[in-house]
Motif scaffolding. Structure first.
Motif, PDB file in Angstrom:
ATOM      1  N   ARG A  27      49.497  57.133   6.741  1.00  0.00           N
ATOM      2  CA  ARG A  27      48.407  56.789   5.825  1.00  0.00           C
ATOM      3  C   ARG A  27      48.864  57.070   4.399  1.00  0.00           C
ATOM      4  O   ARG A  27      49.518  58.084   4.130  1.00  0.00           O
ATOM      5  CB  ARG A  27      47.156  57.583   6.160  1.00  0.00           C
ATOM      6  N   PHE A  28      48.481  56.183   3.479  1.00  0.00           N
ATOM      7  CA  PHE A  28      48.820  56.321   2.069  1.00  0.00           C
ATOM      8  C   PHE A  28      47.542  56.464   1.254  1.00  0.00           C
ATOM      9  O   PHE A  28      46.568  55.709   1.464  1.00  0.00           O
ATOM     10  CB  PHE A  28      49.620  55.095   1.582  1.00  0.00           C
ATOM     11  N   ASP A  29      47.577  57.407   0.315  1.00  0.00           N
ATOM     12  CA  ASP A  29      46.478  57.619  -0.631  1.00  0.00           C
ATOM     13  C   ASP A  29      45.162  57.913   0.097  1.00  0.00           C
ATOM     14  O   ASP A  29      44.076  57.663  -0.442  1.00  0.00           O
ATOM     15  CB  ASP A  29      46.315  56.389  -1.536  1.00  0.00           C
ATOM     16  N   ASP A  30      45.262  58.416   1.312  1.00  0.00           N
ATOM     17  CA  ASP A  30      44.070  58.681   2.123  1.00  0.00           C
ATOM     18  C   ASP A  30      43.156  57.463   2.202  1.00  0.00           C
ATOM     19  O   ASP A  30      41.930  57.593   2.340  1.00  0.00           O
ATOM     20  CB  ASP A  30      43.268  59.878   1.555  1.00  0.00           C
ATOM     21  N   ALA A  31      43.769  56.292   2.136  1.00  0.00           N
ATOM     22  CA  ALA A  31      42.943  55.085   2.087  1.00  0.00           C
ATOM     23  C   ALA A  31      43.451  53.968   2.986  1.00  0.00           C
ATOM     24  O   ALA A  31      42.653  53.228   3.567  1.00  0.00           O
ATOM     25  CB  ALA A  31      42.851  54.572   0.657  1.00  0.00           C
ATOM     26  N   ILE A  32      44.777  53.827   3.122  1.00  0.00           N
ATOM     27  CA  ILE A  32      45.347  52.699   3.876  1.00  0.00           C
ATOM     28  C   ILE A  32      46.197  53.251   5.026  1.00  0.00           C
ATOM     29  O   ILE A  32      47.141  54.020   4.806  1.00  0.00           O
ATOM     30  CB  ILE A  32      46.225  51.800   3.001  1.00  0.00           C
ATOM     31  N   THR A  33      45.838  52.869   6.249  1.00  0.00           N
ATOM     32  CA  THR A  33      46.612  53.258   7.424  1.00  0.00           C
ATOM     33  C   THR A  33      47.561  52.127   7.789  1.00  0.00           C
ATOM     34  O   THR A  33      47.167  50.962   7.841  1.00  0.00           O
ATOM     35  CB  THR A  33      45.689  53.559   8.615  1.00  0.00           C
ATOM     36  N   VAL A  34      48.834  52.484   8.051  1.00  0.00           N
ATOM     37  CA  VAL A  34      49.862  51.494   8.364  1.00  0.00           C
ATOM     38  C   VAL A  34      50.448  51.796   9.733  1.00  0.00           C
ATOM     39  O   VAL A  34      50.808  52.938  10.037  1.00  0.00           O
ATOM     40  CB  VAL A  34      50.981  51.493   7.307  1.00  0.00           C
ATOM     41  N   GLU A  79      37.372  49.140   6.551  1.00  0.00           N
ATOM     42  CA  GLU A  79      37.401  47.676   6.438  1.00  0.00           C
ATOM     43  C   GLU A  79      38.310  47.080   7.501  1.00  0.00           C
ATOM     44  O   GLU A  79      38.987  47.790   8.255  1.00  0.00           O
ATOM     45  CB  GLU A  79      37.860  47.246   5.037  1.00  0.00           C
ATOM     46  N   ASP A  80      38.325  45.748   7.576  1.00  0.00           N
ATOM     47  CA  ASP A  80      39.124  45.070   8.582  1.00  0.00           C
ATOM     48  C   ASP A  80      40.612  45.169   8.262  1.00  0.00           C
ATOM     49  O   ASP A  80      41.022  45.221   7.093  1.00  0.00           O
ATOM     50  CB  ASP A  80      38.733  43.583   8.662  1.00  0.00           C
ATOM     51  N   ALA A  81      41.404  45.182   9.318  1.00  0.00           N
ATOM     52  CA  ALA A  81      42.852  45.293   9.169  1.00  0.00           C
ATOM     53  C   ALA A  81      43.442  43.969   8.694  1.00  0.00           C
ATOM     54  O   ALA A  81      42.900  42.891   8.928  1.00  0.00           O
ATOM     55  CB  ALA A  81      43.483  45.701  10.499  1.00  0.00           C
ATOM     56  N   GLN A  82      44.591  44.072   8.040  1.00  0.00           N
ATOM     57  CA  GLN A  82      45.381  42.910   7.649  1.00  0.00           C
ATOM     58  C   GLN A  82      46.743  43.019   8.331  1.00  0.00           C
ATOM     59  O   GLN A  82      47.331  44.100   8.385  1.00  0.00           O
ATOM     60  CB  GLN A  82      45.558  42.850   6.124  1.00  0.00           C
ATOM     61  N   THR A  83      47.226  41.909   8.855  1.00  0.00           N
ATOM     62  CA  THR A  83      48.499  41.937   9.580  1.00  0.00           C
ATOM     63  C   THR A  83      49.523  41.023   8.921  1.00  0.00           C
ATOM     64  O   THR A  83      49.178  40.006   8.322  1.00  0.00           O
ATOM     65  CB  THR A  83      48.317  41.507  11.049  1.00  0.00           C
ATOM     66  N   VAL A  84      50.799  41.414   9.075  1.00  0.00           N
ATOM     67  CA  VAL A  84      51.927  40.620   8.597  1.00  0.00           C
ATOM     68  C   VAL A  84      52.962  40.599   9.707  1.00  0.00           C
ATOM     69  O   VAL A  84      53.299  41.653  10.268  1.00  0.00           O
ATOM     70  CB  VAL A  84      52.534  41.203   7.306  1.00  0.00           C
ATOM     71  N   GLN A  85      53.489  39.425  10.020  1.00  0.00           N
ATOM     72  CA  GLN A  85      54.453  39.288  11.102  1.00  0.00           C
ATOM     73  C   GLN A  85      55.770  38.730  10.579  1.00  0.00           C
ATOM     74  O   GLN A  85      55.802  37.945   9.633  1.00  0.00           O
ATOM     75  CB  GLN A  85      53.914  38.368  12.198  1.00  0.00           C
ATOM     76  N   PRO A 115      61.273  40.190  15.625  1.00  0.00           N
ATOM     77  CA  PRO A 115      60.087  40.218  14.759  1.00  0.00           C
ATOM     78  C   PRO A 115      59.127  41.346  15.150  1.00  0.00           C
ATOM     79  O   PRO A 115      59.034  41.727  16.317  1.00  0.00           O
ATOM     80  CB  PRO A 115      59.443  38.847  14.990  1.00  0.00           C
ATOM     81  N   VAL A 116      58.425  41.875  14.151  1.00  0.00           N
ATOM     82  CA  VAL A 116      57.432  42.922  14.372  1.00  0.00           C
ATOM     83  C   VAL A 116      56.108  42.469  13.767  1.00  0.00           C
ATOM     84  O   VAL A 116      56.044  41.513  12.978  1.00  0.00           O
ATOM     85  CB  VAL A 116      57.860  44.264  13.735  1.00  0.00           C
ATOM     86  N   THR A 117      55.054  43.168  14.136  1.00  0.00           N
ATOM     87  CA  THR A 117      53.733  42.935  13.545  1.00  0.00           C
ATOM     88  C   THR A 117      53.310  44.198  12.821  1.00  0.00           C
ATOM     89  O   THR A 117      53.141  45.262  13.444  1.00  0.00           O
ATOM     90  CB  THR A 117      52.690  42.581  14.621  1.00  0.00           C
ATOM     91  N   MET A 118      53.157  44.121  11.509  1.00  0.00           N
ATOM     92  CA  MET A 118      52.714  45.254  10.697  1.00  0.00           C
ATOM     93  C   MET A 118      51.216  45.125  10.468  1.00  0.00           C
ATOM     94  O   MET A 118      50.700  44.044  10.176  1.00  0.00           O
ATOM     95  CB  MET A 118      53.443  45.268   9.359  1.00  0.00           C
ATOM     96  N   THR A 119      50.530  46.275  10.596  1.00  0.00           N
ATOM     97  CA  THR A 119      49.072  46.303  10.444  1.00  0.00           C
ATOM     98  C   THR A 119      48.706  47.253   9.317  1.00  0.00           C
ATOM     99  O   THR A 119      49.133  48.421   9.309  1.00  0.00           O
ATOM    100  CB  THR A 119      48.392  46.748  11.748  1.00  0.00           C
ATOM    101  N   PHE A 120      47.910  46.780   8.361  1.00  0.00           N
ATOM    102  CA  PHE A 120      47.454  47.566   7.205  1.00  0.00           C
ATOM    103  C   PHE A 120      45.927  47.614   7.272  1.00  0.00           C
ATOM    104  O   PHE A 120      45.268  46.581   7.151  1.00  0.00           O
ATOM    105  CB  PHE A 120      47.924  46.915   5.904  1.00  0.00           C
ATOM    106  N   THR A 121      45.403  48.837   7.451  1.00  0.00           N
ATOM    107  CA  THR A 121      43.967  48.974   7.674  1.00  0.00           C
ATOM    108  C   THR A 121      43.336  49.810   6.569  1.00  0.00           C
ATOM    109  O   THR A 121      43.523  51.035   6.516  1.00  0.00           O
ATOM    110  CB  THR A 121      43.680  49.631   9.035  1.00  0.00           C
ATOM    111  N   PRO A 122      42.583  49.190   5.644  1.00  0.00           N
ATOM    112  CA  PRO A 122      41.856  49.974   4.636  1.00  0.00           C
ATOM    113  C   PRO A 122      40.726  50.771   5.301  1.00  0.00           C
ATOM    114  O   PRO A 122      40.123  50.319   6.277  1.00  0.00           O
ATOM    115  CB  PRO A 122      41.295  48.907   3.688  1.00  0.00           C
ATOM    116  N   LEU A 123      40.445  51.934   4.770  1.00  0.00           N
ATOM    117  CA  LEU A 123      39.429  52.797   5.341  1.00  0.00           C
ATOM    118  C   LEU A 123      38.076  52.091   5.357  1.00  0.00           C
ATOM    119  O   LEU A 123      37.558  51.684   4.327  1.00  0.00           O
ATOM    120  CB  LEU A 123      39.320  54.100   4.532  1.00  0.00           C
TER     121      LEU A 123
END
Length: 238
Positions: free
Chosen positions: A155-162, A192-198, A182-190
Motif C-alpha cells: 500500500r502507498f500513502d495509506d490510500a492505494i493498494t497494489v 473505490e473500485d480497482a483499476q487493472t493493467v495487463q 504477462p501479468v495483471t496488476m491491480t490498483f485499488t484506491p481506498l
C-alpha cells in the motif's frame, strides 16, 4: 531508170518520217512521264515542307509554353521563400529568446528523428512545479494458480493498494510467477473500485485519487516478487 529511183526515194522518205514520228512519240512519252514524276515529287516535297514547318511551329510554341510555366513556378518559389524569410525575421524580432531556444531544441530533436506527435505529447504532459512526494519502492509476492498466501500486496500513502497475478513458472509447476509472461496488476484506491493493467513487465500506471496524482512502475524483482516504484503529487488539471 528515173522512175524507180523516185520510188526508192519515196520509200526512204516514208521510212524516215515514220521513224521520226515514232521517235517524237517516244520523246513525248518520256517527257510526259518525267513531267508527272516532277509534279508528284514537287507536291510531295511541298507537303513534307509544310508538315515540317507545322511541327517546328508546334515545338516552338510548346517550348515557349514550358519556358513560361517554368518561369512562373520559379517566380512563385522565390516569392514563397521570401515570405518564409520575412515571417522568420518578424518572429525573431518579437519572440522571446527563451521561446526561440525551445524551438531550436525542437528542430534539433526532429532532425534527429523524433516525431512531431511525440514532441507534442511531451509538451502537453509538462506542468508547473507541484508538491510531490519522494519516490518509494516496495515489493510483494505475485499471486499464481499455485500461491495466494501472505505478502501478496503493498500500500502507498495509506490510500492505494497494489497487487498482481501472474502465471506459475516452469510450465505451471512452481508457486512463484514467471516474469517473462504477462501479468495483471491491480490498483485499488481506498473505498473505490480497482483499476487493472495487463501486459509484460515493466508496466506503468497513473491515477487520480482525492486530489493527488499517483504514478506507478511495476518491474520484476527477486524470484516470485514484483517491485513497485511510486510517487504522488498534488493534482492539477492544467
Amino acid at each position: 531508170m528515173a522512175r524507180p529511183r523516185s520510188r526508192h526515194q519515196r520509200e526512204r522518205r516514208a521510212r524516215f518520217w515514220k521513224g521520226l514520228f515514232k521517235f517524237v512519240v517516244f520523246l513525248g512519252l518520256i517527257g510526259a512521264t518525267a513531267y508527272y514524276a516532277y509534279e508528284a515529287g514537287t507536291r510531295l516535297s511541298a507537303q513534307e515542307i509544310a508538315d515540317l514547318k507545322s511541327e517546328i511551329t508546334r515545338l516552338s510554341e510548346s517550348e515557349q509554353a514550358q519556358l513560361t510555366r517554368s518561369q512562373e513556378l520559379e517566380s512563385l518559389l522565390t516569392e514563397a521563400r521570401q515570405t518564409a524569410e520575412d515571417y522568420r525575421l518578424r518572429y525573431e524580432e518579437v519572440a522571446p529568446a527563451a521561446v526561440q531556444e525551445v524551438l531550436s531544441e525542437v528542430r534539433e530533436k526532429m532532425n534527429e528523428g523524433l516525431s512531431a506527435d511525440r514532441l507534442a505529447f511531451v509538451v502537453s504532459q509538462a506542468h508547473p512545479p507541484r508538491e510531490c512526494s519522494d519516490t518509494e519502492t516496495r515489493r510483494f509476492i505475485a499471486k499464481t494458480e499455485n500461491y495466494d498466501g501472505a505478502n501478496t500486496w503493498v500500500r502507498f500513502d495509506d490510500a492505494i493498494t497494489v497487487s498482481g497475478t501472474g502465471a506459475a513458472a516452469n510450465e505451471g509447476r512452481e508457486q512463484w510467477f514467471d516474469p517473462a509472461e504477462p501479468v495483471t496488476m491491480t490498483f485499488t484506491p481506498l473505498g473505490e473500485d480497482a483499476q487493472t493493467v495487463q501486459g509484460e513487465l515493466p508496466l506503468q500506471h497513473s491515477m487520480v485519487f482525492k486530489g493527488k496524482e499517483y504514478r506507478f512502475t511495476a518491474a520484476p524483482g527477486s524470484r516470485g516478487f514484483i517491485e513497485v516504484t511510486a510517487d504522488w503529487c498534488d493534482y492539477s488539471a492544467g
